[in-house]
Design an enzyme around this catalytic site. Sequence first.
Site, mmCIF file in Angstrom:
data_model
loop_
_atom_site.group_PDB
_atom_site.id
_atom_site.type_symbol
_atom_site.label_atom_id
_atom_site.label_comp_id
_atom_site.label_asym_id
_atom_site.label_seq_id
_atom_site.Cartn_x
_atom_site.Cartn_y
_atom_site.Cartn_z
ATOM 1 C CE LYS A 20 0.549 -1.925 9.683
ATOM 2 N NZ LYS A 20 -0.677 -2.113 10.500
ATOM 3 C CD GLU A 29 -4.102 3.753 15.386
ATOM 4 O OE1 GLU A 29 -3.226 3.726 16.277
ATOM 5 O OE2 GLU A 29 -3.861 4.090 14.201
ATOM 6 C CG ASP A 70 -2.759 -4.081 13.099
ATOM 7 O OD1 ASP A 70 -1.551 -4.362 12.989
ATOM 8 O OD2 ASP A 70 -3.488 -3.868 12.115
ATOM 9 C CE1 TYR A 86 -5.783 2.785 10.186
ATOM 10 C CE2 TYR A 86 -4.572 2.253 8.183
ATOM 11 C CZ TYR A 86 -5.769 2.495 8.843
ATOM 12 O OH TYR A 86 -6.942 2.447 8.145
ATOM 13 N NE ARG A 135 -2.037 -1.659 3.571
ATOM 14 C CZ ARG A 135 -2.490 -1.798 4.819
ATOM 15 N NH1 ARG A 135 -3.707 -1.386 5.126
ATOM 16 N NH2 ARG A 135 -1.730 -2.341 5.751
ATOM 17 C CG HIS A 137 -2.451 -0.186 15.255
ATOM 18 N ND1 HIS A 137 -3.807 -0.227 15.496
ATOM 19 C CD2 HIS A 137 -2.318 -0.168 13.894
ATOM 20 C CE1 HIS A 137 -4.471 -0.255 14.351
ATOM 21 N NE2 HIS A 137 -3.597 -0.210 13.367
#
Length: 372
Positions: free
Chosen positions: A75, A118, A270, A94, A15, A96
């Site tokens: 990511k 997120e 995740d 993201y 991605r 996490h």
Amino acid sequence: MIIGVPKEIKVHEYRIGMIPSAVKELVQYGHTVYVETQAGVGIGFSDSDYEAVGAVILPSASDVFSRADMIVKVKEPQASERAMLKPNQILFTYLHLAPDPDQTHDLLASGAICIAYETVTDDHGRLPLLAPMSEVAGRMSIQAGAYALEKSRGGSGMLLGGVPGVEPAKVVILGGGVVGANAAQMAVGLRANVVILDRNIDVLRALDLQFAGKVKTVYSTVAAIEQHVLEADLVIGGVLVKGAAAPKLVTADLIKRMKPGSAIVDVAIDQGGCIETSHPTTHDQPTFIVDDIVHYCVANMPGAVATTSTFALNNATLPYIVALANKGYQQALLDDRHLLNGLNVYKGKLTYQAVSEALNIPYEAAADALLS
């Protein structure tokens, strides 16, 4: 503003933070976009595609990080990327953080302004930047589970939908949110026997209405989880606590008592995973076996369908990228309390309570940190 889009470096992560149409939007507003060479090649976009919409191609990630005011990724930044972050640089991706103390400490030390996809919210209490990937991961979880059940992978050799004269597999879905609903849609389509457990009666009512009785909805208790997991051929872990570590709903003892050859897909990995025996895996080595139970715990599941995932993610993130670029991060955050909820790290301060509680690190409310 100068926006930087580096190539993703997590294993089999294809991605990209911005597709060419998103870049064109930013360029139209007068911003500069630097894209690392070959960053989009995994989903079919060449450097010339980006140049055609006004991007400037740079030869390395270090060039992108060193020049950009804002880094847009997919990511969480890996260790080598975190080392390139600069004080006052915006990171939008993201994160996490709750199950990841190393990343959290590195981001705090960087002095950067780190906004997590997120934990951005909306007026309905939903997570609009997480939802597209939860939809993808929920749908993928069933095909991953079907793969894990194959005998050659260590599974029981059961076909999810069965065949005439043979019972279908029982699929137990923990959590009736976006992941769970999408997993159920795929499992029902394959004619599996589907049970969804959740602690929100309104969610269960909505799922019962959505599936018109084709799934069983069960209020989630310790006893209910034990009963249905022990009967399951495939368990999908789809629980989410906003920005926090996932609760461990399936214990190691329960794993020992499951039917040999059953499979688990822990979509919550995740956020640390909701299965006690889970640990993150990669697309290279997606599964492992504990007590004869196949575990699939890939931490970036949507990366396997990178084209669909990237377009879906860009549709959701672009308005926020534009706001941050046009207004500057401070005004954009102050103008939008939902975007402000995405602020996890601000110039050496942790600004998200759930991460603070998970990692035992002091935090300061995001609005207070921003105005101090």
